[in-house]
Write a protein that holds these residues in place. Structure first.
Motif, mmCIF file in Angstrom:
data_model
loop_
_atom_site.group_PDB
_atom_site.id
_atom_site.type_symbol
_atom_site.label_atom_id
_atom_site.label_comp_id
_atom_site.label_asym_id
_atom_site.label_seq_id
_atom_site.Cartn_x
_atom_site.Cartn_y
_atom_site.Cartn_z
ATOM 1 N N TRP A 129 -39.479 -102.510 -38.323
ATOM 2 C CA TRP A 129 -38.271 -103.434 -38.496
ATOM 3 C C TRP A 129 -37.747 -103.792 -37.036
ATOM 4 O O TRP A 129 -37.270 -104.952 -36.999
ATOM 5 N N ASP A 173 -38.972 -107.492 -38.821
ATOM 6 C CA ASP A 173 -37.566 -107.842 -39.637
ATOM 7 C C ASP A 173 -38.039 -106.674 -40.672
ATOM 8 O O ASP A 173 -38.935 -105.827 -40.707
ATOM 9 N N THR A 195 -38.152 -106.918 -43.853
ATOM 10 C CA THR A 195 -39.120 -107.011 -44.759
ATOM 11 C C THR A 195 -40.543 -106.352 -44.644
ATOM 12 O O THR A 195 -40.978 -105.999 -45.458
#
Length: 408
Positions: A355, A359, A361
């Protein structure tokens, strides 16, 4: 289930209720910390990776301790093992509550994991041995405690976490202290038969191909499990109560499918077939969680649907372990659980690091890839697992499976 068994579930000796209550509290500990992870990170100026190590230290020690708990309990007895486990949980939960740094909490959570391993490795065997109405009644009572604990943990954590991040830890101290007194006073210890288990037994069990395949499968599957459980509180962006309610739904979903849906599916198809259906579905849910991570309602839906699939997998995988080897059930389960928990220990900090580097996702895509590796492991090892589809574990064996597998 017959009416006789249903009635007998609620007519148990006091010692059974004492252990069952302790089981509820122990399983509450799985999700209790979830709602306060963001609050701990903010209050103690901790990074997400540091905060996720609260799960890692707990699960790593729990897993490693599983390799020796059968050796310990076979020598000092069930009551003494339960009391030592409960005492450790009380002591280290209190230390967590009083800590002033995230590093200290990480260390104390490791001690909590040791206590948890000692307790959960012994609790169900105690209930089965003491319950009236036979093993069937004991299983119903134990699974009720399991489901109640998994569902209530995040909710209680959210409620207490609204007051302070220390609140859930103090809550565990109070409840486990009551459980300790109840077990001390109500559970009979002397006179129990002990059959010493060799220290090397779990290590030797992992040399059995079928058990090794299932253990590796569980390791990668558990990465998906704990990314969903331990990482999701951060991208959700909710307060402690919102996170608690979300994972209350997750826990209820997991409990329902573990107790009712998984047995129904196994009656209709092979265990390996169930696994190979559910794992890809879980991977899809994790991918969707990653794609829609910025939409809270969509992420909550993925978490709850994921709970439905996780409940099925927990039960079917651990029942499969019971049929994978002719080793003593406790030995096979502890060996399998030790490997499985390594996946759970690794997943949270890896997810947080991904993360931070990319990001929100990417951690879910990592979890989905891990779950697919678990599915490929079953495909490649299916010939070695043929015998797990040819037998049905009896009620007591299934209970032990749920105990050792779902306690992660």
């Amino acid at each position: 289930m017959s009416g006789a068994v249903q009635v007998s579930v609620w007519k148990q000796p006091a010692q059974v209720w004492a252990v069952a209550f302790a089981c509820v509290v122990a399983f509450m500990g799985i999700g209790l910390v979830d709602p306060i992870l963001p609050a701990i990170a903010e209050s103690l100026q901790a990074s997400p990776v540091q905060t996720e190590l609260l799960f890692t230290s707990y699960l790593l020690v729990t897993g490693l301790a599983m390799l020796v708990t059968s050796w310990v309990s076979s020598r000092i007895g069930a009551k003494a093992t339960l009391l030592v486990g409960l005492a450790l949980i009380v002591a280290f939960s209190l230390l967590c509550a009083m800590s002033g740094s995230v590093d200290a909490i990480i260390g104390f959570r490791a001690g909590w994991g040791l206590g948890n391993a000692l307790f959960i490795s012994t609790a169900l065997a105690t209930i089965v041995g003491a319950a009236s109405g036979g093993s069937g009644a004991a299983i119903v009572l134990y699974e009720a405690a399991l489901g109640l604990g998994i569902a209530i943990g995040p909710l209680l954590g959210g409620l207490l976490g609204e007051v302070s991040w220390r609140g859930p830890f103090f809550g565990v101290v109070a409840l486990m202290a009551i459980a300790f007194v109840a077990v001390l006073v109500l559970l009979r210890g002397p006179g129990e038969r002990r059959a010493p288990v060799p220290f090397s037994a779990p290590f030797k069990a992992l040399r059995i191909p079928a058990l090794a395949i299932l253990a590796v499968t569980a390791l990668f599957y558990n990465i998906g499990f704990f990314v969903l459980l331990a990482f999701s509180p951060f991208p959700l962006g909710f307060g402690a109560m919102g996170i608690g309610l979300t994972f209350f739904g997750w826990g209820v979903a997991l409990a329902v499918t573990s107790v009712w849906v998984a047995p129904m599916l196994v009656r209709r198809m092979r265990r390996t077939t169930v696994i190979l259906i559910v794992l890809p579905l879980l991977a899809v849910v994790l991918i969707l969680a990653g794609v829609f991570v910025a939409i809270p309602a969509a992420l909550v839906t993925c978490i709850v649907v994921g709970g439905l699939l996780l409940g099925i997998m927990n039960t079917v995988l651990t029942e499969s372990v019971m049929e994978a080897t002719d080793q003593p059930r406790a030995v096979a389960s502890s060996a399998y659980s030790a490997v499985r928990f390594l996946g759970g220990a690794a997943a949270p900090p890896i997810a947080a690091a991904l993360w931070h580097s990319f990001d929100a996702t990417v951690p879910y895509l990592f979890a989905a890839a891990s779950v697919l590796v678990a599915a490929v492991t079953i495909v490649l090892g299916r010939k070695r697992l043929a015998h797990i589809d040819a037998h049905d574990a009896d009620a007591e064996e299934e209970a032990v499976a749920v105990l050792m597998g779902d306690a992660a």
